[in-house]
Design an enzyme around this catalytic site. Structure first.
Site, PDB file in Angstrom:
ATOM      1  CG  HIS A 119      -2.309  -0.416   0.966  1.00  0.00           C
ATOM      2  ND1 HIS A 119      -3.254  -0.863   0.918  1.00  0.00           N
ATOM      3  CD2 HIS A 119      -2.133  -2.393   1.781  1.00  0.00           C
ATOM      4  CE1 HIS A 119      -3.756  -2.630   1.045  1.00  0.00           C
ATOM      5  NE2 HIS A 119      -3.236  -2.719   1.209  1.00  0.00           N
TER       6      HIS A 119
ATOM      7  CE  LYS B  87      -6.913  14.098   0.045  1.00  0.00           C
ATOM      8  NZ  LYS B  87      -5.796  12.612  -0.823  1.00  0.00           N
ATOM      9  NE  ARG B  88      -3.645  10.046   9.941  1.00  0.00           N
ATOM     10  CZ  ARG B  88      -3.434   9.245  10.388  1.00  0.00           C
ATOM     11  NH1 ARG B  88      -3.917   7.877  11.183  1.00  0.00           N
ATOM     12  NH2 ARG B  88      -2.595   9.107  11.583  1.00  0.00           N
TER      13      ARG B  88
ATOM     14  CE  LYS C  24      -2.325  10.782   2.926  1.00  0.00           C
ATOM     15  NZ  LYS C  24      -3.542   9.517   2.370  1.00  0.00           N
TER      16      LYS C  24
ATOM     17  CE  LYS D 187     -13.988   5.682   0.615  1.00  0.00           C
ATOM     18  NZ  LYS D 187     -13.277   5.841   2.364  1.00  0.00           N
TER      19      LYS D 187
HETATM   20  C1  26W Z   1       3.600   1.820  11.047  1.00  0.00           C
HETATM   21  C2  26W Z   1       3.287   2.081   9.571  1.00  0.00           C
HETATM   22  C3  26W Z   1       2.524   2.148   8.633  1.00  0.00           C
HETATM   23  C4  26W Z   1       1.176   2.134   8.544  1.00  0.00           C
HETATM   24  C5  26W Z   1      -0.103   2.137   8.072  1.00  0.00           C
HETATM   25  C6  26W Z   1       2.662   2.373   7.354  1.00  0.00           C
HETATM   26  C7  26W Z   1       1.901   2.196   6.318  1.00  0.00           C
HETATM   27  C8  26W Z   1       0.653   2.272   6.894  1.00  0.00           C
HETATM   28  C9  26W Z   1      -0.300   2.160   6.009  1.00  0.00           C
HETATM   29  C10 26W Z   1       0.039   1.023   4.001  1.00  0.00           C
HETATM   30  C11 26W Z   1      -1.294   3.571   5.586  1.00  0.00           C
HETATM   31  C12 26W Z   1      -1.763   3.596   4.594  1.00  0.00           C
HETATM   32  O1  26W Z   1      -3.086   3.802   5.112  1.00  0.00           O
HETATM   33  N1  26W Z   1      -2.390   3.710   3.423  1.00  0.00           N
HETATM   34  C13 26W Z   1      -2.970   4.432   2.490  1.00  0.00           C
HETATM   35  O2  26W Z   1      -3.825   2.732   1.673  1.00  0.00           O
HETATM   36  C14 26W Z   1      -4.579   3.520   0.327  1.00  0.00           C
HETATM   37  C15 26W Z   1      -5.480   1.631   0.636  1.00  0.00           C
HETATM   38  O3  26W Z   1      -4.689   1.047  -0.459  1.00  0.00           O
HETATM   39  C16 26W Z   1      -4.014   3.907  -0.335  1.00  0.00           C
HETATM   40  O4  26W Z   1      -5.835   4.252  -0.976  1.00  0.00           O
HETATM   41  C17 26W Z   1      -3.724   5.261  -0.473  1.00  0.00           C
HETATM   42  O5  26W Z   1      -2.765   5.714  -1.051  1.00  0.00           O
HETATM   43  C18 26W Z   1      -2.786   4.601   1.594  1.00  0.00           C
HETATM   44  O6  26W Z   1      -1.908   5.626   1.505  1.00  0.00           O
END
Ligand code: 26W
Length: 810
Positions: free
Chosen positions: A359, A551-552, A557, A663
């Site tokens: 992701h 979004k976050r 971003k 969305k």
């Molecule tokens: C602990 C570190 C950590 C935690 C969570 C690293 C990365 C994440 C996730 C991968 C963050 C996340 O939500 N990524 C998002 O995933 C979505 C679903 O595929 C994508 O649409 C987003 O672009 C991506 O930022």
């Protein structure tokens, strides 16, 4: 007991009253609003129970391969409204509740949502669970039942304050605890070897800690189908027997303290996304839920009376990012150490079972565990990983003799300095398929972080573009638009978005439909305006254009690029008070990781600019800025349907996919965006003339970073940009204090990896174009209809179907 066959208002009413009396022991006249909510929820849950119950039989007796979706996060959002829509009983229940003197909308709004996720990845898991149920695919979601989900965000003096999310405080009527469905999970200690009866040397793990995992099950209902899948979340508990020795030695207090320690494992969700924190508790969480889940799968497999050697024929395990990738070593351990499989056979089963979804490409988000931490917590798994790695690198050596650089790059163990276990490498080696989450992302994955793997095993790589469920993101959150579309194209589209929604395109030039779409949007904007006023005291005008970025909060971003545009407009009006500007309301929302100082500073900047802009009489009727606190599933359901413009402005190549973008488009917002993530495909689907494109491409970004990015050059040749930055620097948004935003300016001007200033002019120009088009009401609405009608591809039904065809068929 309410029966599926008799869902009249009268019997629903009676069932709610029965639940109030018999499950809650409450008389109606003393019942609180929450009591009523619980009684309604229990009533709805009892309707799910029959499907639920039937589903267990299917799963244990059929020959189907069951999908096990392993994810550290499931961002479900509120259940009640979704389940009412899924069952098709919203209006009956609404009437029953009204006749009982309550308001269903209030009960729905008061539900505490399970926020067991950070953002996109967690919400994606929830959409996929819903789509798999709707497709009647047997699936189990496995994760952690965090006692505290993502923090609640308050805004105080323009800054983020984090509060704990006590979502379980008033109980959770949607889950069923399974206190008998427990597994033991071992940690630490050492590994010894012994010779078994047949003379083979085997490993024996002697842990120094054992934790119990208890299952909590939540039903996931399919839309208008008699199908419920299970979300099984694990809660950590102390294992008393294990501490018996301590009790026995008279150390009662110490033993209880150790037990409290165990319960910490499922206490709180880590609030970071895209930034790993090498915390041992996080590795404990990962191993804890993965071990429980695999033990559970083995038990269910045995219940189905299948041979363990056929495990992969009955289970497809999907790894939602690397967070559960320790499962690869754990399945090997369960097969080899516990069930005496030969290594090769165990490895074959494991690789055929697992698949890995990536992701993110951001280096700081790629999980790697310091070797000493890993060795202390999971000594046997480290041995197993060494063996997996040794055999893997032997193969690489055969293919590329003498290429030591390649070996070092591919190794599961990073030995370039301090040693680490690279979880993405473990996931890649132990899976039969690896996928990215949008076309562009999957290509970049092969070219960058997984390049050597892609060269070695190109056939393993594939793409599945993300999708979102049209049930929650349209039927639940935008009933007005749902009703309009259904009146035009019938009601099949919610279950067959890709096939049917395009038929709405025929209405694009129909002026009546255009008027209806505009009216619905206006009503949605009023609903959002009310929420904004309630939570921020800011009054916004629903007649203005709603320009939304939720979004976050993250530098990649680029919420700050959006702010630079706001300040640009502000400056222009200040210079020329008579200037014609399109009235706009800028809406922001999103949480910053508590330890991410720059993201928190961006929140401050948004609010600081808002404060100045909102109180300036010269801006009245033109610009407004609002930051919606605590962006979550519930609040977002009020936001997407109310947006005119969707901001998808990440630096090209950085956003893996994005799902908010889908969305927004589905709800009729037009997008201003870069060629990043799924924006590329959204633009392809809706047509380039219906998408506001700006900025550098991923390739141009790479080239600029390679050749050296000098942000000050962009300022030197752009006086307007210079003025905007000067205004921030002057303290105009910080009551004269020039220190507040210094770190942000310093980053923009000196070492910004996300190239904000390089895309500034292109963005501002594009926004000018947006304003122009918005003034042409008919044209805008027509384009909005085309965005809706051409969003069918972005259904999570399509996505899970692709997973099934490309990955889960084995
Ligand atoms: C602990 C570190 C950590 C935690 C969570 C690293 C990365 C994440 C996730 C991968 C963050 C996340 O939500 N990524 C998002 O995933 C979505 C679903 O595929 C994508 O649409 C987003 O672009 C991506 O930022």
């Amino acid at each position: 007991m309410l029966a599926q066959q008799d869902l009249s208002v009268e019997s629903i009413k009676q069932a709610i009253l029965d639940n109030l009396a018999l499950a809650l022991a409450r008389q109606p006249r003393y019942a609180t609003r929450h009591d009523w909510y619980t009684a309604v929820a229990l009533t709805v849950r009892s309707l799910l129970a029959s499907y639920w119950y039937a589903g267990t039989n299917v799963r244990t007796e059929d020959r189907v391969r069951v999908v096990a979706y392993l994810s550290a996060e499931f961002l479900l959002g509120p259940h009640l409204h979704n389940n009412l829509v899924g069952l098709g009983i919203y209006s009956q229940v609404e009437r029953a509740v009204t006749e009982l003197g309550q308001d269903l909308g209030d009960l729905i709004w008061d539900e505490q949502e399970p926020g067991l996720g950070n953002g996109g990845l967690g919400r994606l898991a929830a959409c996929y669970m819903e789509s798999m149920a709707t497709q009647q695919m047997a699936a189990i979601g496995y994760g952690i039942r965090y006692e505290f989900g993502i923090f609640r965000q308050l805004i105080r003096d323009g800054a983020q304050v984090e509060m704990t999310d006590e979502w379980l405080r008033l109980g959770n009527p949607w889950e069923i605890a399974r206190p008998e469905n427990v597994y033991l999970v071992q940690f630490g200690g050492s590994v010894e070897s012994y010779t078994d009866d047949s003379g083979s040397v085997r490993a024996l793990w002697l842990p120094d800690r054992i934790v119990r995992g208890v299952a909590y099950d939540t039903p996931v209902l399919g839309y208008r189908v008699p199908w419920v899948n299970l979300l099984r979340l694990w809660r950590a508990q102390a294992h008393e027997e294990f501490n018996f020795q301590q009790f026995n030695a008279g150390n009662y207090y110490g033993a209880v303290e150790d037990m409290v320690q165990s319960e910490n494992i499922s206490k709180v969700l880590y609030p970071n996304d895209e930034q790993v924190e090498g915390k041992i508790l996080r590795l404990e969480q990962q191993y804890f839920f993965v071990s429980c889940s695999l033990q559970d799968m083995l038990r269910l497999h045995q219940l189905r009376r299948r041979a363990l050697a056929e495990f992969h024929k009955y289970w497809a395990i999907q790894l939602n990012d690397t967070h559960p990738s320790i499962g690869i070593a754990e399945l090997m351990r369960l097969l080899v150490d516990v069930n005496q499989f030969a290594w090769n056979e165990a490895w074959d089963i494991t690789r055929r079972t697992f698949a890995y979804t990536n992701h993110t490409l951001l280096p700081e988000a790629l999980e790697k565990w310091p070797l000493p931490i890993f060795a202390r917590l999971l000594p046997r798994h480290l041995e197993i990983i060494y063996e997996i790695n040794r055999r893997f690198l032997d193969q690489v050596r055969e293919r590329a003799p003498g290429d030591d650089g390649r070996l070092a790059r591919l190794s599961i163990i990073d030995e370039s300095g301090d040693k680490f276990v690279r979880m993405a490498h473990l996931a890649a080696v132990g899976s039969h398929k690896i996928n990215g989450v949008a076309e562009l992302h999957s290509e970049l994955l092969k070219e960058t972080v997984m390049r050597d793997f892609a060269e070695l095993q190109p056939e393993k790589f594939t793409n599945v573009t993300n999708g979102v469920t049209p049930r929650r993101w349209m039927a639940v959150s935008n009933p007005g638009l749902t009703y309009l579309i259904t009146s035009k194209i019938g009601d099949g589209w919610l279950s067959h978005l890709e096939r049917d929604l395009r038929r709405f395109e025929e209405c694009a030039d129909d002026e009546e439909v255009q008027d209806a779409v505009r009216l619905i949007k206006y009503a949605n904007k009023r609903r959002l305006a009310e929420m904004i006023e309630r939570t921020t005291r800011i009054k916004v005008n629903p007649e203005s254009m709603f320009d939304v970025q939720t979004k976050r909060i993250h530098e990649y971003k680029r919420q700050h690029l959006n702010v630079l545009h706001i300040i640009t407009l502000y400056e222009r009006i200040k210079h020329d008070p008579g200037l014609e500007v399109l009235p706009r309301t800028f809406v922001f929302g999103g949480k910053a990781a508590p330890g991410y100082a720059m993201a928190k500073l961006i929140i401050k900047l948004i609010n600081a600019v808002g404060e100045v802009v909102n109180q300036d009489p010269a801006m009245r009727g033109r610009l407004k800025v609002a930051f919606v606190p605590d962006f979550n599933v519930k609040t977002s359901q009020h936001i997407y349907p109310a947006a005119d413009l969707s901001e998808q402005i990440s630096t090209a190549g950085k956003e893996a996919s994005g799902t908010g973008n889908m969305k927004f488009s589905l709800n009729g917002a037009l997008t201003i965006g870069t060629l990043d993530g799924a924006n590329v495909e959204i633009r392809q689907e809706v047509g380039e003339e219906n998408f506001f494109l700006f900025g550098m491409t991923a390739e141009q970004v790479q080239a600029l970073v390679r050749d050296g990015y000098h942000p000050r050059e962009y300022v030197a040749k752009n006086p307007e940009l210079g003025e905007v930055l000067n205004l921030i620097e002057s303290g105009a948004f910080s009551r004269g204090d020039r220190q507040t935003f210094k770190p942000l300016l310093d980053s923009l001007l000196n070492h910004d990896p996300f190239l904000v200033l390089a895309d500034y002019q292109s963005y501002v120009n594009c926004q000018g174009e947006v304003s122009k088009v918005y003034r042409d009401e008919r044209r805008w609405t027509r384009t909005s209809i085309l965005n809706i009608a051409r969003s069918g591809k972005f259904s999570s039904d399509r996505a899970v179907h692709e997973y099934r065809e490309k990955i889960w068929r084995g």
